[in-house]
Design a protein around this motif. Sequence first.
Motif, mmCIF file in Angstrom:
data_model
loop_
_atom_site.group_PDB
_atom_site.id
_atom_site.type_symbol
_atom_site.label_atom_id
_atom_site.label_comp_id
_atom_site.label_asym_id
_atom_site.label_seq_id
_atom_site.Cartn_x
_atom_site.Cartn_y
_atom_site.Cartn_z
ATOM 1 N N SER A 98 36.824 32.302 35.168
ATOM 2 C CA SER A 98 38.278 32.289 35.105
ATOM 3 C C SER A 98 38.858 31.674 36.373
ATOM 4 C CB SER A 98 38.813 33.716 34.948
ATOM 5 O OG SER A 98 40.216 33.746 35.103
ATOM 6 N N GLN A 99 39.964 30.943 36.217
ATOM 7 C CA GLN A 99 40.698 30.407 37.356
ATOM 8 C C GLN A 99 42.059 31.086 37.493
ATOM 9 O OE1 GLN A 99 40.781 26.108 37.354
ATOM 10 N NE2 GLN A 99 38.562 25.950 37.488
ATOM 11 N N ASP A 100 42.166 32.258 36.913
ATOM 12 C CA ASP A 100 43.370 33.075 37.052
ATOM 13 C C ASP A 100 43.224 33.879 38.345
ATOM 14 O OD1 ASP A 100 45.686 34.482 36.680
ATOM 15 O OD2 ASP A 100 44.826 35.888 35.235
ATOM 16 N N TYR A 101 43.428 33.189 39.466
ATOM 17 C CA TYR A 101 43.106 33.767 40.756
ATOM 18 C C TYR A 101 44.204 34.703 41.261
ATOM 19 C CZ TYR A 101 39.749 29.894 40.830
ATOM 20 O OH TYR A 101 38.750 29.007 40.518
ATOM 21 N N SER A 102 43.777 35.718 41.966
ATOM 22 C CA SER A 102 44.684 36.539 42.757
ATOM 23 C C SER A 102 44.125 36.590 44.172
ATOM 24 C CB SER A 102 44.827 37.949 42.168
ATOM 25 O OG SER A 102 43.557 38.571 42.047
ATOM 26 N N TYR A 103 44.978 36.959 45.110
ATOM 27 C CA TYR A 103 44.622 36.859 46.524
ATOM 28 C C TYR A 103 44.879 38.193 47.204
ATOM 29 C CZ TYR A 103 45.178 32.115 44.879
ATOM 30 O OH TYR A 103 45.088 30.974 44.128
ATOM 31 N N THR A 104 43.997 38.556 48.114
ATOM 32 C CA THR A 104 44.076 39.885 48.719
ATOM 33 C C THR A 104 43.584 39.865 50.155
ATOM 34 O OG1 THR A 104 43.394 42.197 48.466
ATOM 35 C CG2 THR A 104 41.775 40.518 47.895
ATOM 36 N N ARG A 105 44.053 40.832 50.918
ATOM 37 C CA ARG A 105 43.527 41.072 52.269
ATOM 38 C C ARG A 105 42.633 42.304 52.274
ATOM 39 N NH1 ARG A 105 44.290 37.673 56.754
ATOM 40 N NH2 ARG A 105 44.321 39.542 58.043
ATOM 41 N N SER A 106 42.532 42.971 51.144
ATOM 42 C CA SER A 106 41.683 44.160 51.048
ATOM 43 C C SER A 106 40.254 43.735 50.749
ATOM 44 C CB SER A 106 42.203 45.093 49.946
ATOM 45 O OG SER A 106 41.331 46.191 49.774
ATOM 46 N N GLY A 107 39.360 43.966 51.690
ATOM 47 C CA GLY A 107 37.968 43.532 51.534
ATOM 48 C C GLY A 107 37.025 44.652 51.149
ATOM 49 N N ALA A 108 37.507 45.625 50.397
ATOM 50 C CA ALA A 108 36.643 46.730 49.954
ATOM 51 C C ALA A 108 35.855 46.278 48.730
ATOM 52 C CB ALA A 108 37.489 47.957 49.635
ATOM 53 N N PHE A 109 34.723 45.616 48.976
ATOM 54 C CA PHE A 109 33.908 45.081 47.888
ATOM 55 C C PHE A 109 32.637 45.898 47.705
ATOM 56 C CE2 PHE A 109 36.318 41.341 49.425
ATOM 57 C CZ PHE A 109 36.985 41.027 48.253
ATOM 58 N N LYS A 110 32.057 45.753 46.521
ATOM 59 C CA LYS A 110 30.836 46.493 46.176
ATOM 60 C C LYS A 110 30.122 45.737 45.064
ATOM 61 C CE LYS A 110 33.357 49.979 45.444
ATOM 62 N NZ LYS A 110 34.636 49.312 45.807
ATOM 63 N N MET A 111 28.932 46.204 44.686
ATOM 64 C CA MET A 111 28.187 45.589 43.590
ATOM 65 C C MET A 111 28.475 46.334 42.296
ATOM 66 S SD MET A 111 24.494 44.770 45.389
ATOM 67 C CE MET A 111 23.678 44.660 43.812
ATOM 68 N N ASP A 112 28.682 45.549 41.195
ATOM 69 C CA ASP A 112 28.859 46.200 39.901
ATOM 70 C C ASP A 112 27.496 46.380 39.227
ATOM 71 O OD1 ASP A 112 28.122 43.732 38.893
ATOM 72 O OD2 ASP A 112 30.031 43.307 37.914
ATOM 73 N N ARG A 113 27.502 46.803 37.994
ATOM 74 C CA ARG A 113 26.240 47.097 37.305
ATOM 75 C C ARG A 113 25.403 45.847 37.053
ATOM 76 N NH1 ARG A 113 28.313 48.551 31.149
ATOM 77 N NH2 ARG A 113 29.179 46.490 30.651
ATOM 78 N N ASP A 114 26.032 44.679 37.100
ATOM 79 C CA ASP A 114 25.305 43.424 36.898
ATOM 80 C C ASP A 114 24.994 42.718 38.213
ATOM 81 O OD1 ASP A 114 25.418 43.641 34.059
ATOM 82 O OD2 ASP A 114 27.508 42.979 34.129
ATOM 83 N N ASN A 115 25.167 43.439 39.339
ATOM 84 C CA ASN A 115 24.838 42.943 40.681
ATOM 85 C C ASN A 115 25.777 41.849 41.177
ATOM 86 O OD1 ASN A 115 22.589 44.697 40.809
ATOM 87 N ND2 ASN A 115 21.291 43.171 39.811
ATOM 88 N N TYR A 116 27.002 41.829 40.669
ATOM 89 C CA TYR A 116 28.018 40.919 41.195
ATOM 90 C C TYR A 116 28.885 41.655 42.211
ATOM 91 C CZ TYR A 116 26.960 37.369 37.665
ATOM 92 O OH TYR A 116 26.332 36.418 36.897
ATOM 93 N N ILE A 117 29.396 40.907 43.193
ATOM 94 C CA ILE A 117 30.298 41.495 44.181
ATOM 95 C C ILE A 117 31.698 41.556 43.582
ATOM 96 C CG2 ILE A 117 31.271 41.279 46.491
ATOM 97 C CD1 ILE A 117 28.800 39.814 47.374
#
Length: 443
Positions: A98-117
Amino acid sequence: MSYFIALSGLSASQRDLDTSSNNVANVNTTGFKGSRAEFGDVYASSIFTNSRTKVGDGVQIQRVAQQFSQGTLDFTENSLDMAIKGGGFFVTAPEQGSQDYSYTRSGAFKMDRDNYIVDNSGDYLQAYPVNRETGANSSTALSTTGPVEIPTTAGSPQATDELYQSVNLDSREDAILDPFDPTDDATYSHSTSATVYDSLGEAHTVTTYYARRDDAATGETQWDVYKTVNGDMQDFAAPGGTLTADATSGGNTGVRIQFDASGRPAGPDLTADGYFEPGEFTYTPTSGADPLDIVFNFRSEGGSATPTQFASAFELQALKQNGTTVGRLTNVEIDENGLIAAEYSNGSTQYLGQVALVQFNNDQGLEQVGGTKWRQTNNSGEAITGKAGIGTFGAIESSALENSNVNLTEELVDIIVAQRNYQANSRSLEVNSTLQQTILQIR
């Protein structure tokens, strides 16, 4: 008219109070940017208006403007947490491709069940593609970005066929007269072990034994070298220097090496570069893997270290083998430029992507969409892409989060001011109401 002026003051004061209250409510929201209510007076006139006596028509909220100043950093234990030290926004997308982008300063990332950030909303962090081996990146176009998958395994097994080892053998050791027996430590002077891998990635332990033998005729100091794999004796094959298979070796074939008076490799079986000739041995695993044919090199890889015989304790100077097993994910590192590297138990490192950052000519023109995210608008201008730490883009601090930039003390003061303004406008409205009642009571 004054009645409506007072109402506009009440409405503006209420919006100011709402803005400060929202700032206070989000004082602990990661990546949140505080807002302020910006007032403007209302003044309507025409060609028939006397500007010298004209009174304004009240007040209005022209904009609730977010303030994109830097928040403080809060360090965490999660290597996927990221904070931007300076300008820029992370890019996220709700779906892969998808190119429906949103932008954030919150960098609270993690891995989902498919190992994507992903972030807390399940949106995918976008990154530029890189070379998996070198990390080189040649594109900063937003259209080339994509989600980052972190494989939990890496590579396929590679059987060991080269083993490098260099040691110092203590010249003060006594000669061993008894036949070699790997189960009896009295029949050898020193031993050291290495782990090698077969074609299926199974690990095997190769143990090298050194037994000092003195030549009875010449008095020269010599060392016999023996091998076991998983405890089973393995005969050396040619070239292997001088091969021995006499009574002192217990009937097993070992390699005999010797040194000169300075403790350096000597003897007739040296290469043109002055190294001991490598030994070869073969081991057939019971797991069904291909036989291991291993060349044993008496030196470090590259030849910077060769075996020595000095009057000092036994020391392992170099040990390396070229086999690998399937690697299991052990760590994820993100550097200040946003380069994401996954480290695996087999010693391999894979570069998975480089975190994409964007900037806008007018940050305050961005549209808030909730979840501490914004979208591009005509007022904000087009997203300007770049790399962290380059130009005006801030560097990335991994294992850290950017706190809200709200100053709680200032906000509490602003709430008091907004309350005072609200009360003052309420009083003005009350006075207007009283005047109207007075007029209506005139007879």
